[in-house]
Write an enzyme that holds these catalytic residues in place. Sequence first.
Site, PDB file in Angstrom:
ATOM      1  N   GLY A 157      10.793   2.010  -2.809  1.00 32.92           N
ATOM      2  CA  GLY A 157      10.403   1.030  -1.810  1.00 32.92           C
ATOM      3  C   GLY A 157      11.099  -0.288  -2.060  1.00 32.92           C
ATOM      4  O   GLY A 157      12.237  -0.519  -1.637  1.00 32.92           O
ATOM      5  N   ARG A 158      10.419  -1.150  -2.814  1.00 35.51           N
ATOM      6  CA  ARG A 158      10.926  -2.510  -2.988  1.00 35.51           C
ATOM      7  C   ARG A 158      12.303  -2.575  -3.634  1.00 35.51           C
ATOM      8  O   ARG A 158      13.103  -3.457  -3.315  1.00 35.51           O
ATOM      9  CB  ARG A 158       9.910  -3.335  -3.788  1.00 35.51           C
ATOM     10  CG  ARG A 158       8.670  -3.642  -2.975  1.00 35.51           C
ATOM     11  CD  ARG A 158       7.505  -4.026  -3.839  1.00 35.51           C
ATOM     12  NE  ARG A 158       7.026  -2.894  -4.619  1.00 35.51           N
ATOM     13  CZ  ARG A 158       5.994  -2.946  -5.462  1.00 35.51           C
ATOM     14  NH1 ARG A 158       5.363  -4.083  -5.645  1.00 35.51           N
ATOM     15  NH2 ARG A 158       5.610  -1.864  -6.124  1.00 35.51           N
ATOM     16  N   ALA A 207       5.266   3.074   8.737  1.00 34.02           N
ATOM     17  CA  ALA A 207       4.064   3.515   9.436  1.00 34.02           C
ATOM     18  C   ALA A 207       4.218   3.199  10.914  1.00 34.02           C
ATOM     19  O   ALA A 207       4.356   2.036  11.300  1.00 34.02           O
ATOM     20  CB  ALA A 207       2.848   2.801   8.872  1.00 34.02           C
ATOM     21  N   PRO A 260       8.418   4.569   3.174  1.00 34.84           N
ATOM     22  CA  PRO A 260       8.103   3.862   4.424  1.00 34.84           C
ATOM     23  C   PRO A 260       7.621   2.449   4.130  1.00 34.84           C
ATOM     24  O   PRO A 260       6.784   2.247   3.256  1.00 34.84           O
ATOM     25  CB  PRO A 260       6.974   4.707   5.043  1.00 34.84           C
ATOM     26  CG  PRO A 260       6.373   5.460   3.893  1.00 34.84           C
ATOM     27  CD  PRO A 260       7.468   5.655   2.879  1.00 34.84           C
ATOM     28  N   LEU A 304       7.031   1.747  -8.275  1.00 32.34           N
ATOM     29  CA  LEU A 304       7.741   1.121  -9.387  1.00 32.34           C
ATOM     30  C   LEU A 304       8.723   2.067 -10.076  1.00 32.34           C
ATOM     31  O   LEU A 304       8.762   2.165 -11.299  1.00 32.34           O
ATOM     32  CB  LEU A 304       6.746   0.513 -10.382  1.00 32.34           C
ATOM     33  CG  LEU A 304       6.051  -0.747  -9.846  1.00 32.34           C
ATOM     34  CD1 LEU A 304       5.014  -1.269 -10.846  1.00 32.34           C
ATOM     35  CD2 LEU A 304       7.070  -1.858  -9.542  1.00 32.34           C
ATOM     36  N   CYS A 315       6.437  -1.086   6.268  1.00 33.84           N
ATOM     37  CA  CYS A 315       6.167  -1.866   7.475  1.00 33.84           C
ATOM     38  C   CYS A 315       7.022  -3.117   7.497  1.00 33.84           C
ATOM     39  O   CYS A 315       7.093  -3.849   6.500  1.00 33.84           O
ATOM     40  CB  CYS A 315       4.711  -2.339   7.484  1.00 33.84           C
ATOM     41  SG  CYS A 315       3.562  -1.103   8.033  1.00 33.84           S
ATOM     42  N   TYR A 328      -5.812   3.909   5.387  1.00 29.28           N
ATOM     43  CA  TYR A 328      -5.624   4.131   6.822  1.00 29.28           C
ATOM     44  C   TYR A 328      -6.661   5.165   7.286  1.00 29.28           C
ATOM     45  O   TYR A 328      -7.396   5.739   6.488  1.00 29.28           O
ATOM     46  CB  TYR A 328      -4.189   4.613   7.096  1.00 29.28           C
ATOM     47  CG  TYR A 328      -3.190   3.479   7.317  1.00 29.28           C
ATOM     48  CD1 TYR A 328      -3.157   2.373   6.484  1.00 29.28           C
ATOM     49  CD2 TYR A 328      -2.291   3.523   8.377  1.00 29.28           C
ATOM     50  CE1 TYR A 328      -2.253   1.346   6.701  1.00 29.28           C
ATOM     51  CE2 TYR A 328      -1.378   2.493   8.601  1.00 29.28           C
ATOM     52  CZ  TYR A 328      -1.362   1.411   7.758  1.00 29.28           C
ATOM     53  OH  TYR A 328      -0.466   0.387   7.976  1.00 29.28           O
ATOM     54  N   GLN A 332       6.932   8.090   9.657  1.00 33.67           N
ATOM     55  CA  GLN A 332       5.556   8.172   9.163  1.00 33.67           C
ATOM     56  C   GLN A 332       4.610   7.902  10.325  1.00 33.67           C
ATOM     57  O   GLN A 332       4.581   6.799  10.873  1.00 33.67           O
ATOM     58  CB  GLN A 332       5.333   7.155   8.045  1.00 33.67           C
ATOM     59  CG  GLN A 332       4.019   7.410   7.317  1.00 33.67           C
ATOM     60  CD  GLN A 332       3.685   6.349   6.296  1.00 33.67           C
ATOM     61  OE1 GLN A 332       3.835   5.154   6.553  1.00 33.67           O
ATOM     62  NE2 GLN A 332       3.207   6.764   5.138  1.00 33.67           N
TER      63      GLN A 332
END
Length: 367
Positions: free
Chosen positions: A337-338, A63, A24, A315, A26, A189, A105
């Site tokens: 992710g990235r 999120a 996930p 990573l 944002c 969170y 999420q």
Amino acid sequence: MDTTLFTPYRLRSLTIPNRIWMAPMCQYSAAPDGDAAGAPTDWHLTHLAARASGGAGLILAEATAVSPEGRISPYDLGIWNDTQVAAFRRITSFLKTQGSVPGIQLAHAGRKASTERTWVDRGRPIAPDEPHGWTPVGPSALPFSPESTTPDELTEEGVRAIVQQFADAARRALAAGFQVAEIHGAHGYLIHEFLSPHGNHRTDGYGGSFEGRIRFALEVVDAVRAVWPEELPVFFRVSATDWLSENPNDDREGWTSEDTVRLAKEFQARGVDLMDISTGGIAPDARVESGPGYQVPFAESVRDATGMPVAAVGLITDPIQARDILAAGKADAVLLGRELLRDPYWPRRAAAELGGQVTTPVQYHRA
Ligand SMILES: Cc1cc2nc3c(=O)[nH]c(=O)nc-3n(C[C@H](O)[C@H](O)[C@H](O)COP(=O)(O)O)c2cc1C
């Protein structure tokens, strides 16, 4: 050559076509106000659809706030009304045409709420009296950072109202076509703030002991599980450590990897199907350890101690690295992710490199 990465994964009655999943992330790209506030836009469709066409088996949407105050920024996605449901339905339908499973999420940012987009003034807090600002809530009246607004301490009634918001959000997510509900209990969170003694100084039944601090998380899990269908899985993302107690040079008390294992055992009994293992986020100045696959050992320890399915994240960038994580039994799936932002076609690339297969759009059959 181990090809587990490309094999389907079954949870309850849901089959996810492979083990390469999108983490996930944002996008801070929803309208901050008006009728379409919090609703996904063409950007979200493009962003998520590209990774589905690229072959990721599960797409976890960013999120998504259970209430307006639960957004970390005014530009977050939300799932508190029917306009948002309709806009999400368009996206989930498309993801399914690509053979991917759509997941969401569900989130409440707690005391971290009311901040700028990360690329504007480095995500500075927006004060309650500024446009689009509000006063965040938290377990205790402790600001996240010296610059942050001090949150209002939630009453017990306020806590129960948020538990209900998670249940309502899950019901809407189902109506929107999502097949996985992930509860965001990580990264400082709201749920994480309750779990960690660093964020939770309460003296009532939602604080103090381990049992008190995990109570809100358990209530959210029960509330979501009660409305989420038996045949579909619930995930929980946890920060396995705050990097406080586990840092010998930091004398602040935090949430630890042992706490995470204890929590996972509680969740197991309550119908959580998979633990998504991340770290950090409770304190802006905690020293975070990093490096390739730096969070994988935490996923492995939860899997070893509980036998629960886990996803590893952080990573993971190289196909051989991802293959070896699964082959060594350290996790059941990898979340990227990235690296998926850099290359939506990473799953295809990994399949070509490792001799596996992922679904490819028919339109691209000659490529
Ligand atoms: C742009 C961006 C947005 C993110 N948003 C979220 C989010 O909405 N929810 C969440 O749990 N983690 C979020 N994360 C963390 C990622 O899910 C992931 O755990 C982290 O980036 C480490 O994985 P990676 O090294 O593959 O990027 C975000 C990360 C990035 C880079």
